[in-house]
Design an enzyme around this catalytic site. Structure first.
Site, PDB file in Angstrom:
ATOM      1  N   GLY A  42       0.827  -1.191   0.000  1.00  0.00           N
ATOM      2  CA  GLY A  42       0.000   0.000   0.000  1.00  0.00           C
ATOM      3  C   GLY A  42       0.868   1.249   0.000  1.00  0.00           C
ATOM      4  N   CYS A  43       0.229   2.382  -0.328  1.00  0.00           N
ATOM      5  CA  CYS A  43       0.995   3.631  -0.436  1.00  0.00           C
ATOM      6  C   CYS A  43       1.504   4.080   0.935  1.00  0.00           C
ATOM      7  CB  CYS A  43       0.136   4.709  -1.091  1.00  0.00           C
ATOM      8  SG  CYS A  43      -1.526   4.868  -0.412  1.00  0.00           S
ATOM      9  N   TYR A  44       0.600   4.148   1.921  1.00  0.00           N
ATOM     10  CA  TYR A  44       1.039   4.546   3.261  1.00  0.00           C
ATOM     11  C   TYR A  44       2.134   3.604   3.789  1.00  0.00           C
ATOM     12  CZ  TYR A  44      -3.009   7.746   3.740  1.00  0.00           C
ATOM     13  OH  TYR A  44      -3.920   8.751   3.590  1.00  0.00           O
TER      14      TYR A  44
END
Lengths: 344, 344, 344, 344
Positions: free
Chosen positions: B148-150
């Site tokens: 995921g990005c986070y």
């Protein structure tokens, strides 16, 4: 390997040149000058370039340039490039000026709109560096006056209609530019809190890009062509959109018009004529060297509306400068310039 | 030439994959699926891609994929990739999932945070696709769960400190994301008029990226590690900045800490540890696959503050996916990924 | 009719004071000083005020102030307000300082974090002007130190929890501010092209608002309280969002917590405790004097997360200053301050 | 006390009406309808209104309206207001429609540009609600067609020049609008990631505001007047800037022109003619009911350039509607509308 120098490297057109040249395989950045950041490595001034450009910024020294560079890009205040052009030419160093010093066929026009003591270009012979219009002359040029950002969007948008003798020689141009066009120096008018949520006209009917636009349109048209030009500061960082209103000389269908434009640009990699009913946006060319052109005819009033969008820092400045360099050195014209627009 | 398919190609991660792959010399885009734009050419859905991608969007057909692709990127709703993974693997097609289906070492974690009928990954063996941490396993993987990005911004920011046993296993993470992270489907909360001039927390202490972050931090730490995680919707299109607060286990100077980080990432092209006193911004990595990391120690309170920035659509999604593909196919890891950040 | 002077009227807090006071029926603006716009009418400096303020800007003259004003707002560089406070007090002119000169109970704290030759406040007695906490003292004050923008958002957000002895005395504060907080003077870091699409931490763990926050939190808590404070420059003009992480002293339900907050602020017009599950945004208080507070408990980690939003120029500066003036002159506290937030 | 109803209260013009009316002392909000938020309190739909509007949203019921309201504002899809107007009028309830249903002098124009089964307005007599032009008729009207946002900016900008017979009857209008003008319903084109950093023309030469503009300009001019009209979606939430290009009938100095404009608007509180050389911006009228007008003459081409800015949601919609209400009920015209623009 072309050895490149950039004078005034820390402005926004400078950092954009370095962004582009960093991915250009036939080029080596050899010389960077800067008044304010003298002694620093370039990547320490612009963290976005971290790892891409360790060249140290120097004070401008003409001998160092001549020794180290085959071509020099100048992004300097008006008049500076003119002072060094002759020397560079004589030493065989080519010059691409991102300022206005070499944009005018008639020196008097330059003298009228800009301040200068000079009365002519001296021994320097120059070319207006819009490749889609002047490619042949650029090939052999020693000095190229790289077009202004607004003129690039306007001339590309109008060239087919003017060449095709479709429109009258009196054109209204309403242009919208992102704030990066105002440069890198802090001024109240360019601050975030002043610009955000604000669109505002400036220099109405007196912007210095007018003579440059009129020169090129008149050349295309083969008649004296006048423009009413209003630039607007728009709350965005990059991009120019020009909306142009032209009186049609004769009735023409949108299909025929679209055909004329498509034919005119059929071999041009960087100019895209959009489908009928499609309009350009600045976002769709963000970070790229493309120019998007949309067309509409207002039958009720006999008006052609041409809309064109570019990234002011790429096709409107540094990308076009690299395109010119490629042409001048016999490199593939799109080399280093195949950046796909960043969307969203 | 690697033959590539993208399923769910018209979302933001899809268009970003195509932007990147358009300049990747070892790749051919062979297959694009889309639920909504079926039958259209890709470049007609996204004008920014005009001239770059004429592939026609199709309905998802597994046999066509198997026939035409060596690797498939999936950008589909939760659960879809899992349904086709086994078949693809059996036919020798590699899979890089940009969703969450294959991110978890323990299927139970997936089942707890996402909805599924399944109870295990079946015969599929998968890897968490963060190259800087799991490069060796990715090399031989058939199925990669792209992070995921986070989590990408967080794990890269904390890995050296956790590996170095410098910080406690209880970490506060305050992350700020651009709106493109919320995807391409129109929702009230993502509209311009709602987001501009507004920063707002959401999913506080219950975002689905928590288990993914804790899994990887615990692996690095070799102990059970918990995070307090607050994501914020920020008025910008791209970018994630994570500010992380860690209790120091022992007194350490900023110089030693900086040395540990620099050493940890010394061979990593995409991770830049900023100089002491320098902090990351989302702008400085815009449009690129880089992660910038800044460090600060608050001596008054014995706290390490790590700040990391990425472009959520590149290193936080599609760029990292291409990096994984490069590793899986023995291509140079930075191929197609040398985009310089677009600044300003 | 209260006769008002504003010193340093052309900064952003100055123009905001005038925006607010223009609709305040009990007030007359009598005196405006400015260093840079001397001699101009105020409305000619700020076109947004056209028709609202024809007062001429003057050089600062203490005798003119004393003669014409009952109260003076100072928005001057650090140290200036201190120089004139004694004289004003002796002449019966009240002073509300929007700078930091009068925010500290202990002069040594001021001396440590700001530069000054002085060693004490002299004969001046001052009050920290956060009405929700210090209303009684403000009523009789001659000199009020108007709180900083960050401290306002932080102290209002934490007061009920600290008073209620719910949290530990070690708090992590992650704040996000719009660019107007950086003031009206052109600086590179505040330019549109530098800020847009960029969120960036600055002054990490060393911002001058730290001592002010710690003073007030310690007062509330009756114990020495420390904060880790990270401000972030956010791509928006107005607004502050503070996200605060506090270790819970004991298990408490979100309902009880919400009850404590609602009770604490039940008579406060300007502080709104949001419903459980609702989080604040900067947009929802834009242009108003309100503070919105949202609450969340992370049970997994025993952490209270408090989120508060204000408009940095209103409740974070000029609105609060007017609120203080109202209190000091026995005017209804919300007079002139009932502006509804501008949304969208 | 005027009892007010708002139908379609949860759109952006609805929330703006409530923002304005919350500070209007002669008004009581009695009735709010909404299709989607039925049963909720208004302030729970829009947190910015927290504490200002506890009225519950209802399904539209004509009997309830008649019983509870003296005036109704309608912000409904095209055609709805027309369906209820007759009934309301017969019961003595006045109607101010923020849609297009009652903007046209000639029903055939409405029928041509909008869809309707009807062939006339029935027994309803209506007025075009631009107070600066039609104040007298509005005073006695039962039904007011509140002008569109673009037309307001255009007609106010051109009225003095047309009345003064200074310009030709063929005008080019280039307008730029913030995204809130596109309404509250989520659409791809209005999402943050699509709009930010993008300016884009739309509905070129076919926007439905054209007939409304031409009707009023022709009335002012007393001759058939045609416009070429291009609206642009601009990356900002609020504001319209219209740049208008008019061929001068005769040579006129900027001073004389400025005098004509100043004279024309000398008694108008809401219209400000800027000084010569000053140009309007959307920011300088943000959140207010003002219209700023700037003037320039391009002598080289005999062109008058008029630039006007408004807040599309205030003077372009809800503010103007309240101005109309004030006139219809004999209340001071600026009551509730003295909001100072929010700057920065």
């Amino acid at each position: 390997m072309v050895r490149v120098g950039i004078l005034g490297a820390t402005g926004y057109t400078g950092v954009e040149l370095i962004r582009i040249l960093s991915n250009h395989e036939d080029v080596q950045i050899k010389y960077l000058s800067s008044q304010n950041f003298n002694g620093k490595k370039f990547e320490d001034v612009y963290p976005s370039l971290k790892g891409f450009c360790k060249v140290e910024l120097q004070e401008l020294n003409i001998d160092d340039i001549v020794e180290n560079c085959d071509v020099v890009f100048t992004a300097l205040p008006s008049g500076y490039a003119m002072n060094i052009a002759e020397k560079l030419c004589n030493c065989g160093v080519k010059l691409i000026d991102l300022g206005a010093d070499f944009r005018f066929d008639d020196f008097k026009t330059y003298k009228k709109w800009y301040e200068t003591d000079k009365d002519d270009y001296g021994s320097v012979s120059r070319v207006y560096g819009l490749p889609e219009i002047h490619r042949q002359e650029i090939k052999n040029a020693m000095v190229v006056g790289n077009p202004g950002c607004y003129p690039t969007s306007v001339i590309l948008g109008l060239a087919p209609a003017l060449k095709g003798e479709i429109i009258e020689n009196h054109i209204i141009i309403d242009s919208k530019s992102g704030v990066s066009g105002a440069g890198h120096s802090p001024k109240l008018g360019n601050m975030y809190a002043e610009c955000n949520e604000s669109i505002k006209p400036y220099n109405v009917a007196k912007h210095r890009h007018i003579p440059e636009i009129e020169q090129e349109l008149s050349n295309l048209n083969c008649e004296d062509t006048k423009v009413i030009f209003t630039p607007h500061l728009t709350p965005m960082t990059r991009g120019i959109l020009s909306t142009m209103y032209c009186k049609l000389k004769k009735d023409i269908s949108i299909e025929s018009l679209h055909e004329i434009y498509s034919e005119f640009y059929k071999d041009e990699y960087f100019v895209k004529v959009l489908d009928i009913g499609e309009y350009p946006s600045t976002k769709s060319v963000y970070g790229s060297n493309f120019c998007h052109i949309g067309l509409e005819i207002d039958k009720r009033t006999g008006t052609l509306i041409v809309m064109s969008s570019i990234d002011n820092l790429v096709k409107g400045a540094s990308g076009q400068a690299v395109q010119n360099m490629n042409i001048m050195f016999g490199i593939d014209e799109d080399k280093g310039l195949k950046m796909v627009p960043v969307f969203p």
